[in-house]
Design an enzyme around this catalytic site. Structure first.
Site, PDB file in Angstrom:
ATOM      1  N   CYS A 417      29.583  14.649  34.975  1.00 13.87           N
ATOM      2  CA  CYS A 417      28.905  14.306  36.521  1.00 13.87           C
ATOM      3  C   CYS A 417      29.662  15.261  38.194  1.00 13.87           C
ATOM      4  O   CYS A 417      29.096  15.465  38.596  1.00 13.87           O
ATOM      5  CB  CYS A 417      29.035  12.706  37.303  1.00 13.87           C
ATOM      6  N   LYS A 420      27.365  18.082  38.652  1.00 12.33           N
ATOM      7  CA  LYS A 420      26.007  18.205  39.869  1.00 12.33           C
ATOM      8  C   LYS A 420      26.085  18.801  40.976  1.00 12.33           C
ATOM      9  O   LYS A 420      27.017  18.563  41.606  1.00 12.33           O
ATOM     10  CB  LYS A 420      26.197  16.506  41.013  1.00 12.33           C
ATOM     11  N   ASP A 449      16.931   4.088  45.479  1.00 13.83           N
ATOM     12  CA  ASP A 449      16.904   3.002  43.848  1.00 13.83           C
ATOM     13  C   ASP A 449      17.201   4.016  42.592  1.00 13.83           C
ATOM     14  O   ASP A 449      17.305   5.617  42.393  1.00 13.83           O
ATOM     15  CB  ASP A 449      15.565   2.876  43.920  1.00 13.83           C
ATOM     16  N   ASP A 450      18.178   4.255  41.618  1.00 15.10           N
ATOM     17  CA  ASP A 450      18.682   4.671  40.502  1.00 15.10           C
ATOM     18  C   ASP A 450      17.347   5.119  39.470  1.00 15.10           C
ATOM     19  O   ASP A 450      17.554   6.188  38.606  1.00 15.10           O
ATOM     20  CB  ASP A 450      19.669   3.850  39.610  1.00 15.10           C
ATOM     21  N   ASP A 467       9.791  19.609  29.280  1.00 14.13           N
ATOM     22  CA  ASP A 467       9.684  21.011  28.868  1.00 14.13           C
ATOM     23  C   ASP A 467      11.179  21.291  29.537  1.00 14.13           C
ATOM     24  O   ASP A 467      11.249  20.776  30.788  1.00 14.13           O
ATOM     25  CB  ASP A 467       9.069  21.704  28.463  1.00 14.13           C
ATOM     26  N   ASP A 490       1.128  20.446  28.773  1.00 13.15           N
ATOM     27  CA  ASP A 490       0.606  18.989  27.395  1.00 13.15           C
ATOM     28  C   ASP A 490      -0.306  18.060  27.653  1.00 13.15           C
ATOM     29  O   ASP A 490      -1.218  17.247  26.636  1.00 13.15           O
ATOM     30  CB  ASP A 490       2.500  18.707  27.378  1.00 13.15           C
ATOM     31  N   GLY A 540      15.007  13.186  39.631  1.00 14.21           N
ATOM     32  CA  GLY A 540      15.049  14.151  38.690  1.00 14.21           C
ATOM     33  C   GLY A 540      16.426  13.800  38.634  1.00 14.21           C
ATOM     34  O   GLY A 540      17.700  13.090  39.508  1.00 14.21           O
ATOM     35  N   HIS A 541      17.296  15.274  38.108  1.00 10.82           N
ATOM     36  CA  HIS A 541      18.585  15.734  38.287  1.00 10.82           C
ATOM     37  C   HIS A 541      18.946  17.273  38.336  1.00 10.82           C
ATOM     38  O   HIS A 541      17.835  17.905  38.205  1.00 10.82           O
ATOM     39  CB  HIS A 541      19.317  14.912  36.838  1.00 10.82           C
ATOM     40  N   ASP A 628      -2.042  22.887  23.710  1.00 11.46           N
ATOM     41  CA  ASP A 628      -1.705  24.334  24.576  1.00 11.46           C
ATOM     42  C   ASP A 628      -0.208  24.937  23.679  1.00 11.46           C
ATOM     43  O   ASP A 628      -0.235  24.751  22.948  1.00 11.46           O
ATOM     44  CB  ASP A 628      -0.384  23.846  26.079  1.00 11.46           C
TER      45      ASP A 628
END
Length: 753
Positions: A417, A420, A449-450, A467, A490, A540-541, A628
């Site tokens: 972590c 990040k 929120d998480d 992807d 997709d 997202g991350h 695709d």
């Protein structure tokens, strides 16, 4: 893309692909500066060399011979290449505004955009004249004029406005070419009539009297009527009006007058001269903004010189050195323009007149000498040296200097972590993103929120795909757009409506501002693709890493009974492919500096085309199965469809649409690293050995990024479906084969060519 563990700490932005900037790129490629990142913003991927343009116009050179390809050159320099035209700069924020993308930040800015003939003060010039700049437009106009002349009957009158070296060369070179073309088709070149008009009392006012006498003689020998002191006050559809009340009829007016500057440098607040050119000191640095440099025609020097490419070429090494010195905190080097420069001015045929100070000469030997000089100059940029491993960036550059001032930026990076992106950076990036709302996204990006929370309406199912891949180009914004397009493919292939996405991004190490800018551009690119699809980014991350990488998990909604799958192909259907193939080999070639810039630009434009409209079209026309085309290549995805459907297919290899340049790169043996794995699927082809020599055969296995949709459509609907696809922006959509009943053959794919 040159990879390095040294973080980016300074951004140098080059605006324009002029003669000085191509030297900057080459010299930075030969000797990189650790920690400095170059970004080139260019209106054209191919930049012309002015010294050879008269030869191109006269027919002595091909278009390729006189253009420098900025794609491989930028790759060699480790520079990001942004294809676009600057419309403004914000000197306070230090950003460059390019339509269609986020602002580009700079620490140092260099401007080398050239100039254009002045037409704004002459009524009708913009509407009826053919200005020699911008060059790409002039070359299109010139091609059209040649066709017009060859298709005409009777006399053709051409007026050239401008009596400098450019105007004289243009008159002689265009006349030479048109006369040659008329003779080749058995026509009378005598019906071609030329006039050269200048408001000065002499032609070539910056050259000596001997040069002027020689060109007066040549113009007379070629039958080009010369009118000095003839200021044009208006251009009309059938000729030009002069201030003395005269009218000169003309079927075409070629405009080569004094240079004009772009408006945006002065509008931004840069110090400019009375003509709008950027005022610089002897170090090529803006007299008002020390972080801005300018070179070539757009710069106004303390010791003025003619607007000529010969000066921009000499400014390149000085500009390069000063960019290096200013970010290293060292004294700058002055540019000393040559006082008596050698000018070699062509006369249309293989003949030239030399000018230097008070001296002049002429002859065919001079043209041969000029040709040798010009070709040697072009060779420096179009035949780039291979970089040895020891040329990689080494300690001792600006990154090390920055580490002293900002040790936290370049400290050893943590994993887990700790890798990040910092919360403050992330918060600022999220704050920049436009608000997004969907009623069925209950908790999204705007919530602390998480996790994100989605609602699936009754009677519908959620379609989900993911992807993620490393960047294959150096433009975070464009990469973000393409990655989102790739991921959405997709969802569209199954006929679903895009609902939401979660992003995962890895951003290269760098100063906090640069990490923030990269992440912001990346996310803005993804949003600009997601928004038209109806999907919202719900979270997202992000993390730091050695190189840029990005991906998305995308969610879609559809009625369960309406799902379009790979397994519905029916015998008698035809196969339709919505986009051309070839991205894998082209970007493999680009990484090696072996792909032409226009090829890569066309591939990027293809990848930026969403498959949403194609999916809707295929669905309307009764598609029975769809997928695709991505990493497994055309054949890999086709085999998946045949196995799921229990059918065979016949594939027409020659009908498969292919991106420009892809056949050339596979012929050169340049293939994607995934190609060998995809090639194992050749066992699905009947008699693959017979196809091995076909130039398109390797492209069946070429992995695609943001590729097109491959679908089976009832034969009676195929023509209408193709017509609609092509009118909807899929210009190269094609029928590439047909579905057949399952046979006893072990291999389900037969290929005709």
């Amino acid at each position: 893309m040159k990879q390095t563990d040294i973080p980016v700490v300074k951004d140098i932005v080059l605006v324009g692909g002029g003669h000085a900037h191509v030297s900057v790129l080459r010299m930075f490629g030969m000797k990189p500066m650790p920690g400095a990142r170059l970004t080139l913003i260019a209106r054209d991927i191919l930049t012309p060399y002015s010294g050879m343009l008269p030869g191109l116009i006269a027919g002595h050179y091909s278009c390729e011979e006189v253009h420098i390809d900025l794609g491989p050159l930028a790759r060699f320099a480790g520079a990001r290449l942004y294809h676009g035209e600057v419309e403004a700069i914000d000197l306070e924020a230090r950003t460059v505004q390019v339509p269609g993308r986020p602002p580009v930040h700079y620490d140092l800015l260099s401007i080398n955009t050239g100039s254009r003939p002045r037409t704004i003060d002459v009524p009708g010039a913009r509407e009826h004249a053919l200005p020699v700049k911008p060059i790409d437009q002039w070359l299109r106009d010139w091609e059209a004029l040649q066709q017009r002349v060859l298709a005409s009957n009777g006399d053709i009158r051409i007026a050239v406005v401008g009596g400098g070296a450019g105007g004289v060369e243009l008159a002689l070179s265009t006349q030479h070419r048109l006369r040659s073309l008329l003779q080749q088709q058995g026509d009378d070149p005598g019906r071609l009539h030329y006039e050269l008009l200048t408001d000065a009392e002499e032609i070539l006012p910056t050259h000596n009297a001997g040069v002027r006498r020689r060109f007066r003689r040549v113009l007379g020998e070629r039958g080009i009527a010369l009118h000095t002191g003839a200021r044009v006050k208006a251009v009309e559809a059938d000729g030009v009006r002069t201030e003395d009340g005269g009218f000169r009829p003309a079927d075409a007016v070629l405009w080569v007058t004094t240079a004009a500057a772009p408006a945006w440098p002065g509008a931004a607040g840069l110090a400019v001269d009375d003509e709008g050119f950027i005022r610089v000191d002897r170090e090529l640095r803006s007299v008002s903004h020390p972080e801005v440099f300018a070179a070539g025609d757009v710069a106004a020097l303390p010791d003025p010189r003619p607007k000529s490419g010969v000066f921009a070429v000499r400014q390149g090494p000085v500009l390069t050195e000063n960019l290096r010195r200013v970010i290293a905190g060292r004294p700058l080097r002055p540019y000393r323009p040559q006082k008596n420069f050698l000018g070699l001015i062509s006369t249309g045929d293989a003949y030239a007149i030399a000018s230097r100070g008070a001296w002049s000469w002429e002859g065919r030997l001079l043209w041969a000498w000029k040709d040798w000089i010009d070709r040697r100059f072009m060779q420096r940029f179009n035949e780039l040296p291979a970089m040895a491993e020891e040329d990689a960036p080494q300690p001792g550059g600006i990154a090390d200097a920055e580490a002293i001032r900002e040790p936290s930026t370049l400290a050893m990076r943590c994993g887990g972590c700790g890798a990040k992106v910092g919360s403050t950076v992330l918060a600022r990036v999220v704050d920049r993103l436009p608000a997004q709302r969907r009623e069925d996204v209950l908790i999204g990006l705007d919530s602390p929120d998480d996790a994100a929370v989605f609602e699936v309406p009754p009677g519908r199912v959620m379609v989900q795909s993911v992807d993620y891949f490393r960047a294959f180009l150096d433009d975070p914004y464009t990469f973000g757009r393409i990655a989102a397009n790739h991921a959405l493919g997709d969802i569209f292939a199954m006929g679903a409506e895009a609902q939401s996405a979660l992003a995962i991004a890895t951003v290269p190490y760098g100063r906090e501002r640069i990490v923030e800018q990269t992440l912001s551009e990346l996310m803005q690119g993804a949003l600009d693709t997601l928004a038209p699809s109806g999907a919202v980014l719900a979270g997202g991350h992000s993390s730091e890493g050695a190189e840029l990488a990005f991906g998305l998990t995308v969610n879609g909604l559809i009625d369960k009974a309406a799902l379009l799958r790979k397994g519905g192909m029916r015998a008698g259907d035809v196969l339709i492919l919505s986009k051309p193939v070839g991205t894998g080999t082209l970007f493999a070639a680009d990484m090696r500096g072996k792909a032409k810039g226009p090829w890569i630009d066309a591939a990027i434009q293809s990848m930026l085309v969403s498959s949403q409209a194609a999916a809707a079209c295929l669905y309307r026309h009764g598609a029975t199965a769809c997928t695709d085309v991505t990493g497994f290549g055309l054949l890999g995805h086709l085999v998946e469809m045949t196995r799921a459907s229990g059918v065979d297919v016949q594939l027409d290899l020659q009908a498969v649409p292919v991106l420009e340049g892809a056949e050339q790169t596979v012929a050169a043996g340049i293939l994607s690293s995934l190609q060998p794995q995809n090639l194992r699927l050749r066992r699905a082809i009947r008699h693959p050995g017979a196809l091995a020599a076909h130039p398109r055969y390797p492209l069946l296995f070429d992995p695609q990024t943001a590729g097109g949709l491959l679908a089976s459509v009832p034969a009676e609907r195929a023509a209408a479906c193709l017509a609609e696809l092509r009118s909807s922006g899929y210009a190269l959509a094609a029928q590439i084969g047909r579905v057949e009943p399952r046979s006893s053959e072990e291999a389900p794919v037969s290929v005709v060519h």
